[in-house]
Design a protein around this motif. Structure first.
Motif, PDB file in Angstrom:
ATOM      1  N   ASN A   1      -0.249 -11.234  -9.905  1.00  0.00           N
ATOM      2  CA  ASN A   1       0.428 -11.397  -8.624  1.00  0.00           C
ATOM      3  C   ASN A   1      -0.579 -11.287  -7.480  1.00  0.00           C
ATOM      4  OD1 ASN A   1       2.743 -11.573  -6.841  1.00  0.00           O
ATOM      5  ND2 ASN A   1       2.348  -9.419  -6.384  1.00  0.00           N
ATOM      6  N   ALA A   2      -0.471 -12.206  -6.520  1.00  0.00           N
ATOM      7  CA  ALA A   2      -1.394 -12.227  -5.380  1.00  0.00           C
ATOM      8  C   ALA A   2      -0.851 -11.379  -4.236  1.00  0.00           C
ATOM      9  CB  ALA A   2      -1.626 -13.659  -4.925  1.00  0.00           C
ATOM     10  N   GLY A   3      -0.736 -10.084  -4.491  1.00  0.00           N
ATOM     11  CA  GLY A   3      -0.203  -9.189  -3.471  1.00  0.00           C
ATOM     12  C   GLY A   3      -0.950  -7.874  -3.429  1.00  0.00           C
ATOM     13  N   ALA A   4      -0.489  -6.984  -2.562  1.00  0.00           N
ATOM     14  CA  ALA A   4      -1.168  -5.714  -2.350  1.00  0.00           C
ATOM     15  C   ALA A   4      -1.136  -4.820  -3.585  1.00  0.00           C
ATOM     16  CB  ALA A   4      -0.548  -4.992  -1.157  1.00  0.00           C
ATOM     17  N   THR A   5      -0.007  -4.786  -4.287  1.00  0.00           N
ATOM     18  CA  THR A   5       0.119  -3.894  -5.454  1.00  0.00           C
ATOM     19  C   THR A   5      -0.914  -4.225  -6.521  1.00  0.00           C
ATOM     20  OG1 THR A   5       2.494  -3.620  -5.071  1.00  0.00           O
ATOM     21  CG2 THR A   5       1.661  -3.047  -7.242  1.00  0.00           C
ATOM     22  N   ASN A   6      -1.028  -5.498  -6.856  1.00  0.00           N
ATOM     23  CA  ASN A   6      -2.009  -5.901  -7.860  1.00  0.00           C
ATOM     24  C   ASN A   6      -3.434  -5.678  -7.362  1.00  0.00           C
ATOM     25  OD1 ASN A   6      -2.566  -6.917 -10.471  1.00  0.00           O
ATOM     26  ND2 ASN A   6      -3.020  -8.935  -9.623  1.00  0.00           N
ATOM     27  N   THR A   7      -3.635  -5.845  -6.065  1.00  0.00           N
ATOM     28  CA  THR A   7      -4.955  -5.606  -5.481  1.00  0.00           C
ATOM     29  C   THR A   7      -5.330  -4.136  -5.600  1.00  0.00           C
ATOM     30  OG1 THR A   7      -4.580  -7.405  -3.890  1.00  0.00           O
ATOM     31  CG2 THR A   7      -6.390  -5.892  -3.427  1.00  0.00           C
ATOM     32  N   PHE A   8      -4.368  -3.253  -5.346  1.00  0.00           N
ATOM     33  CA  PHE A   8      -4.600  -1.814  -5.527  1.00  0.00           C
ATOM     34  C   PHE A   8      -5.056  -1.526  -6.960  1.00  0.00           C
ATOM     35  CE2 PHE A   8      -2.057  -0.767  -1.679  1.00  0.00           C
ATOM     36  CZ  PHE A   8      -2.852   0.251  -1.167  1.00  0.00           C
ATOM     37  N   ARG A   9      -4.358  -2.103  -7.918  1.00  0.00           N
ATOM     38  CA  ARG A   9      -4.640  -1.814  -9.324  1.00  0.00           C
ATOM     39  C   ARG A   9      -5.984  -2.384  -9.773  1.00  0.00           C
ATOM     40  NH1 ARG A   9       1.229  -3.596 -10.856  1.00  0.00           N
ATOM     41  NH2 ARG A   9       2.417  -1.663 -10.679  1.00  0.00           N
ATOM     42  N   VAL A  10      -6.293  -3.599  -9.315  1.00  0.00           N
ATOM     43  CA  VAL A  10      -7.473  -4.302  -9.808  1.00  0.00           C
ATOM     44  C   VAL A  10      -8.734  -3.987  -8.987  1.00  0.00           C
ATOM     45  CG1 VAL A  10      -8.496  -6.576 -10.228  1.00  0.00           C
ATOM     46  CG2 VAL A  10      -6.085  -6.169 -10.764  1.00  0.00           C
ATOM     47  N   LEU A  11      -8.602  -3.977  -7.659  1.00  0.00           N
ATOM     48  CA  LEU A  11      -9.778  -3.859  -6.800  1.00  0.00           C
ATOM     49  C   LEU A  11      -9.908  -2.508  -6.106  1.00  0.00           C
ATOM     50  CD1 LEU A  11      -9.685  -7.408  -5.156  1.00  0.00           C
ATOM     51  CD2 LEU A  11     -10.902  -6.671  -7.205  1.00  0.00           C
ATOM     52  N   GLY A  12      -8.896  -1.644  -6.255  1.00  0.00           N
ATOM     53  CA  GLY A  12      -9.018  -0.307  -5.693  1.00  0.00           C
ATOM     54  C   GLY A  12      -8.230  -0.085  -4.414  1.00  0.00           C
ATOM     55  N   LYS A  13      -8.250   1.177  -3.951  1.00  0.00           N
ATOM     56  CA  LYS A  13      -7.434   1.578  -2.801  1.00  0.00           C
ATOM     57  C   LYS A  13      -7.865   0.908  -1.504  1.00  0.00           C
ATOM     58  CE  LYS A  13      -6.101   6.139  -4.576  1.00  0.00           C
ATOM     59  NZ  LYS A  13      -6.157   7.608  -4.344  1.00  0.00           N
ATOM     60  N   LYS A  14      -9.169   0.805  -1.275  1.00  0.00           N
ATOM     61  CA  LYS A  14      -9.648   0.196  -0.033  1.00  0.00           C
ATOM     62  C   LYS A  14      -9.170  -1.240   0.087  1.00  0.00           C
ATOM     63  CE  LYS A  14     -13.823  -1.158   2.474  1.00  0.00           C
ATOM     64  NZ  LYS A  14     -15.308  -1.190   2.451  1.00  0.00           N
ATOM     65  N   ALA A  15      -9.402  -2.016  -0.966  1.00  0.00           N
ATOM     66  CA  ALA A  15      -8.984  -3.425  -0.954  1.00  0.00           C
ATOM     67  C   ALA A  15      -7.475  -3.548  -0.834  1.00  0.00           C
ATOM     68  CB  ALA A  15      -9.471  -4.118  -2.225  1.00  0.00           C
ATOM     69  N   GLY A  16      -6.748  -2.727  -1.588  1.00  0.00           N
ATOM     70  CA  GLY A  16      -5.286  -2.778  -1.553  1.00  0.00           C
ATOM     71  C   GLY A  16      -4.736  -2.445  -0.181  1.00  0.00           C
ATOM     72  N   THR A  17      -5.322  -1.448   0.467  1.00  0.00           N
ATOM     73  CA  THR A  17      -4.857  -1.043   1.798  1.00  0.00           C
ATOM     74  C   THR A  17      -5.102  -2.143   2.817  1.00  0.00           C
ATOM     75  OG1 THR A  17      -5.292   1.288   1.300  1.00  0.00           O
ATOM     76  CG2 THR A  17      -5.097   0.673   3.627  1.00  0.00           C
ATOM     77  N   ILE A  18      -6.292  -2.747   2.760  1.00  0.00           N
ATOM     78  CA  ILE A  18      -6.620  -3.839   3.684  1.00  0.00           C
ATOM     79  C   ILE A  18      -5.660  -5.005   3.509  1.00  0.00           C
ATOM     80  CG2 ILE A  18      -8.341  -5.609   4.235  1.00  0.00           C
ATOM     81  CD1 ILE A  18     -10.492  -3.490   3.607  1.00  0.00           C
ATOM     82  N   VAL A  19      -5.436  -5.395   2.261  1.00  0.00           N
ATOM     83  CA  VAL A  19      -4.528  -6.509   1.962  1.00  0.00           C
ATOM     84  C   VAL A  19      -3.115  -6.198   2.458  1.00  0.00           C
ATOM     85  CG1 VAL A  19      -3.367  -7.748   0.089  1.00  0.00           C
ATOM     86  CG2 VAL A  19      -5.848  -7.405   0.026  1.00  0.00           C
ATOM     87  N   MET A  20      -2.639  -4.991   2.177  1.00  0.00           N
ATOM     88  CA  MET A  20      -1.286  -4.616   2.574  1.00  0.00           C
ATOM     89  C   MET A  20      -1.120  -4.645   4.093  1.00  0.00           C
ATOM     90  SD  MET A  20       0.781  -1.051   1.840  1.00  0.00           S
ATOM     91  CE  MET A  20      -0.429  -0.107   2.790  1.00  0.00           C
ATOM     92  N   LEU A  21      -2.079  -4.069   4.819  1.00  0.00           N
ATOM     93  CA  LEU A  21      -1.968  -3.999   6.275  1.00  0.00           C
ATOM     94  C   LEU A  21      -2.021  -5.392   6.917  1.00  0.00           C
ATOM     95  CD1 LEU A  21      -4.155  -0.853   7.094  1.00  0.00           C
ATOM     96  CD2 LEU A  21      -1.657  -1.042   7.081  1.00  0.00           C
ATOM     97  N   ILE A  22      -2.891  -6.250   6.408  1.00  0.00           N
ATOM     98  CA  ILE A  22      -2.981  -7.608   6.961  1.00  0.00           C
ATOM     99  C   ILE A  22      -1.710  -8.389   6.667  1.00  0.00           C
ATOM    100  CG2 ILE A  22      -4.190  -9.819   6.829  1.00  0.00           C
ATOM    101  CD1 ILE A  22      -6.768  -8.297   6.386  1.00  0.00           C
TER     102      ILE A  22
END
Length: 216
Positions: free
Chosen positions: A42-63
């Motif tokens: 999935n191209a979303g914040a949750t998968n980004t958190f899991r795969v790329l870490g908290k920093k990446a997930g937070t940035i993706v979610m906020l944007i």
């Protein structure tokens, strides 16, 4: 005729804004990966958190939240410049916001394969009813912390929005279509989470530990 023109043009701009998929862009430029080929796909914040870490997930979610808010708030400019009446604001916000969410789910720049639109949807609700959005966020966090399921939190918090508007006087609206929108969005979220629902019933859904226990 002018109203239809502003609806079409505004919706198109909002859709294109939504089609900017932060998770895909961030993964490609900073980690050289296509997030859709990793984790849940999935191209979303949750998968980004899991795969790329908290920093990446937070940035993706906020944007993603910001783009949903910004696209929905395009309607404010029409009121500011006296292009539409203030009484039409909520309807225009709904149209523009839904266009942005549709862009995130079916992005034209990514062959119409995007995310589930939850963060973008939150940004949309922030623009329409900020206080209600904060309560929905609180509901999401409570469900996530207690159940460990992002999907369950997303669905329950989405359902909380129209229910609050109906039953809590503070959130009552003079635009009934917002209630219809709330239930329609809940249905959309359920449909985009069909696989998650199946995994929940099978006990196979991925868990997310927002608060991790320290190992001794």
């Amino acid at each position: 005729m002018a109203d239809i023109l502003y609806i079409i043009l505004g919706a198109l701009v909002a859709y294109l804004m939504g089609s900017f998929i932060t998770a895909i862009w961030y993964g490609r430029h900073y980690h050289n990966v296509d997030i859709r080929t990793c984790g849940s796909g999935n191209a979303g914040a949750t998968n980004t958190f899991r795969v790329l870490g908290k920093k990446a997930g937070t940035i993706v979610m906020l944007i993603d939240i910001f783009k949903g808010w910004l696209a929905t708030s395009l309607a404010v400019f029409l009121v500011y410049f006296d292009i539409i009446d203030k009484s039409q604001l909520d309807v225009y916000k709904l149209i523009y916001g839904l266009s942005a969410v549709a862009g995130h789910i079916f992005p034209v720049f990514e062959r119409f394969k995007g995310g589930k639109g939850i963060a973008t949807l939150l940004g949309m609700v922030c623009s329409i009813q900020f206080e209600a959005a904060l309560v929905c966020l609180g509901v999401f966090l409570i469900v996530l912390i207690t159940s460990k399921y992002v999907s369950l939190g997303s669905m329950i918090s989405t359902l909380a929005f129209p229910l609050m508007i109906i039953f809590i006087p503070r959130f009552h609206t003079e635009t009934p279509i917002i209630i219809v929108f709330g239930f329609a969005i809940f249905l959309m979220v359920v449909l985009t989470h069909k696989k998650n629902i199946k995994r929940l019933f099978l006990g196979e859904e991925n868990k997310t530990y927002l608060i991790k226990k320290r190992s001794h």
